[in-house]
Motif scaffolding. Sequence first.
Motif, PDB file in Angstrom:
ATOM      1  N   GLN A  10       0.783  -1.372  -0.016  1.00 18.18           N
ATOM      2  CA  GLN A  10       0.010   0.005  -0.079  1.00 18.18           C
ATOM      3  C   GLN A  10       0.850   1.269   0.146  1.00 18.18           C
ATOM      4  O   GLN A  10       0.784   2.433  -0.502  1.00 18.18           O
ATOM      5  CB  GLN A  10      -0.927  -0.069   1.037  1.00 18.18           C
ATOM      6  CG  GLN A  10      -1.843   1.052   1.078  1.00 18.18           C
ATOM      7  CD  GLN A  10      -3.042   0.963   2.238  1.00 18.18           C
ATOM      8  OE1 GLN A  10      -2.826   0.025   3.420  1.00 18.18           O
ATOM      9  NE2 GLN A  10      -3.784   1.703   2.387  1.00 18.18           N
ATOM     10  N   TYR A  11       1.820   1.267   0.775  1.00 18.41           N
ATOM     11  CA  TYR A  11       2.768   2.064   0.890  1.00 18.41           C
ATOM     12  C   TYR A  11       3.687   2.610  -0.505  1.00 18.41           C
ATOM     13  O   TYR A  11       3.658   3.565  -1.058  1.00 18.41           O
ATOM     14  CB  TYR A  11       3.828   2.289   2.004  1.00 18.41           C
ATOM     15  CG  TYR A  11       3.257   1.935   3.389  1.00 18.41           C
ATOM     16  CD1 TYR A  11       2.078   2.403   3.710  1.00 18.41           C
ATOM     17  CD2 TYR A  11       4.145   1.547   4.370  1.00 18.41           C
ATOM     18  CE1 TYR A  11       1.552   2.266   4.902  1.00 18.41           C
ATOM     19  CE2 TYR A  11       3.650   1.287   5.684  1.00 18.41           C
ATOM     20  CZ  TYR A  11       2.390   1.701   5.845  1.00 18.41           C
ATOM     21  OH  TYR A  11       1.798   1.576   7.195  1.00 18.41           O
ATOM     22  N   ALA A  12       3.900   1.707  -1.057  1.00 19.31           N
ATOM     23  CA  ALA A  12       4.603   1.449  -2.464  1.00 19.31           C
ATOM     24  C   ALA A  12       3.550   2.229  -3.310  1.00 19.31           C
ATOM     25  O   ALA A  12       4.053   2.945  -4.429  1.00 19.31           O
ATOM     26  CB  ALA A  12       5.202   0.305  -2.855  1.00 19.31           C
ATOM     27  N   ASP A  13       2.434   2.062  -3.497  1.00 20.25           N
ATOM     28  CA  ASP A  13       1.428   2.282  -4.464  1.00 20.25           C
ATOM     29  C   ASP A  13       1.157   3.923  -3.910  1.00 20.25           C
ATOM     30  O   ASP A  13       1.122   4.594  -4.842  1.00 20.25           O
ATOM     31  CB  ASP A  13       0.084   1.679  -4.009  1.00 20.25           C
ATOM     32  CG  ASP A  13      -0.876   2.060  -5.132  1.00 20.25           C
ATOM     33  OD1 ASP A  13      -0.772   1.726  -6.125  1.00 20.25           O
ATOM     34  OD2 ASP A  13      -2.114   2.424  -4.499  1.00 20.25           O
ATOM     35  N   GLY A  20       4.521  10.291  -7.112  1.00 23.11           N
ATOM     36  CA  GLY A  20       5.162  10.342  -8.236  1.00 23.11           C
ATOM     37  C   GLY A  20       6.440   9.871  -8.228  1.00 23.11           C
ATOM     38  O   GLY A  20       7.313  10.363  -8.933  1.00 23.11           O
ATOM     39  N   MET A  21       6.895   8.770  -7.494  1.00 25.67           N
ATOM     40  CA  MET A  21       8.298   8.344  -7.474  1.00 25.67           C
ATOM     41  C   MET A  21       8.212   6.815  -7.272  1.00 25.67           C
ATOM     42  O   MET A  21       7.197   6.196  -6.787  1.00 25.67           O
ATOM     43  CB  MET A  21       9.064   9.042  -6.049  1.00 25.67           C
ATOM     44  CG  MET A  21       8.129   8.716  -4.905  1.00 25.67           C
ATOM     45  SD  MET A  21       9.131   9.472  -3.268  1.00 25.67           S
ATOM     46  CE  MET A  21       9.524  11.233  -3.615  1.00 25.67           C
ATOM     47  N   ILE A  83       5.005  16.895   2.794  1.00 24.31           N
ATOM     48  CA  ILE A  83       3.588  17.037   2.770  1.00 24.31           C
ATOM     49  C   ILE A  83       2.981  17.438   1.559  1.00 24.31           C
ATOM     50  O   ILE A  83       2.053  17.015   1.015  1.00 24.31           O
ATOM     51  CB  ILE A  83       3.254  17.816   3.983  1.00 24.31           C
ATOM     52  CG1 ILE A  83       3.870  17.321   5.296  1.00 24.31           C
ATOM     53  CG2 ILE A  83       1.582  18.199   4.254  1.00 24.31           C
ATOM     54  CD1 ILE A  83       3.182  15.910   5.938  1.00 24.31           C
ATOM     55  N   GLU A  84       3.844  18.535   0.994  1.00 26.99           N
ATOM     56  CA  GLU A  84       3.074  19.233  -0.163  1.00 26.99           C
ATOM     57  C   GLU A  84       3.408  18.169  -1.486  1.00 26.99           C
ATOM     58  O   GLU A  84       2.407  17.962  -2.349  1.00 26.99           O
ATOM     59  CB  GLU A  84       4.203  20.255  -0.567  1.00 26.99           C
ATOM     60  CG  GLU A  84       3.681  21.228  -1.609  1.00 26.99           C
ATOM     61  CD  GLU A  84       2.296  22.020  -1.341  1.00 26.99           C
ATOM     62  OE1 GLU A  84       1.685  21.936  -2.074  1.00 26.99           O
ATOM     63  OE2 GLU A  84       2.171  22.702  -0.009  1.00 26.99           O
ATOM     64  N   THR A  85       4.281  17.384  -1.367  1.00 31.06           N
ATOM     65  CA  THR A  85       4.615  16.183  -2.500  1.00 31.06           C
ATOM     66  C   THR A  85       3.460  15.230  -2.132  1.00 31.06           C
ATOM     67  O   THR A  85       2.666  14.465  -3.465  1.00 31.06           O
ATOM     68  CB  THR A  85       5.742  15.492  -2.279  1.00 31.06           C
ATOM     69  OG1 THR A  85       6.994  16.537  -2.633  1.00 31.06           O
ATOM     70  CG2 THR A  85       5.833  14.353  -3.475  1.00 31.06           C
ATOM     71  N   MET A 101      10.108   9.223   2.432  1.00 24.65           N
ATOM     72  CA  MET A 101      10.588  10.382   1.532  1.00 24.65           C
ATOM     73  C   MET A 101      11.424  11.234   2.324  1.00 24.65           C
ATOM     74  O   MET A 101      12.389  11.782   1.733  1.00 24.65           O
ATOM     75  CB  MET A 101       9.438  11.225   1.119  1.00 24.65           C
ATOM     76  CG  MET A 101       8.531  10.465   0.177  1.00 24.65           C
ATOM     77  SD  MET A 101       7.252  11.462  -0.552  1.00 24.65           S
ATOM     78  CE  MET A 101       5.998  11.812   0.529  1.00 24.65           C
ATOM     79  N   LEU A 102      11.324  11.457   3.713  1.00 18.62           N
ATOM     80  CA  LEU A 102      12.287  12.321   4.447  1.00 18.62           C
ATOM     81  C   LEU A 102      13.867  11.780   4.353  1.00 18.62           C
ATOM     82  O   LEU A 102      14.730  12.345   4.268  1.00 18.62           O
ATOM     83  CB  LEU A 102      11.798  12.620   5.861  1.00 18.62           C
ATOM     84  CG  LEU A 102      10.748  13.669   5.768  1.00 18.62           C
ATOM     85  CD1 LEU A 102       9.996  13.591   7.356  1.00 18.62           C
ATOM     86  CD2 LEU A 102      11.107  15.075   5.627  1.00 18.62           C
ATOM     87  N   THR A 103      13.716  10.297   4.249  1.00 14.00           N
ATOM     88  CA  THR A 103      14.939   9.496   4.617  1.00 14.00           C
ATOM     89  C   THR A 103      15.801   9.855   3.037  1.00 14.00           C
ATOM     90  O   THR A 103      17.083  10.120   3.089  1.00 14.00           O
ATOM     91  CB  THR A 103      14.839   8.070   4.723  1.00 14.00           C
ATOM     92  OG1 THR A 103      14.359   8.120   5.964  1.00 14.00           O
ATOM     93  CG2 THR A 103      16.282   7.467   4.881  1.00 14.00           C
TER      94      THR A 103
END
Length: 113
Positions: A10-13, A20-21, A83-85, A101-103
């Motif tokens: 689910q996270y990967a999705d 968009g990554m 958060i914006e992304t 994403m932060l990592t």
Amino acid sequence: MGKRDDLIVQYADDLRNKCGMTPDMDLLTKVTIGCGPAIYNADASTVAGSQASELETVKNNFLMKKLGLADGPQLMEAINSVIETYGKSERNKYRAVVYYMLTKHFGKESVYG
């Protein structure tokens, strides 16, 4: 597959479709495991992007303690950027996705090495 594996899918999705990554599945798995039992709790598994206290917690407990970053305005800027992304209107911002994403943002993948 177990519940954690289902959540990682689910996270990967979310990373693919909402952010968009292309996820690094190995790193995403390690970040998810690093979140511990919080991923199974409906409230703890998400980040309330509009709550200043929640963003402070992400900064203090994840960026500074876990990733070992020094405090400064760049930390909040990175959190707001993530958060914006993810999308401010996105109701469920999963903690593991935000942490992933932060990592990546800070190039701290080695913490999970």
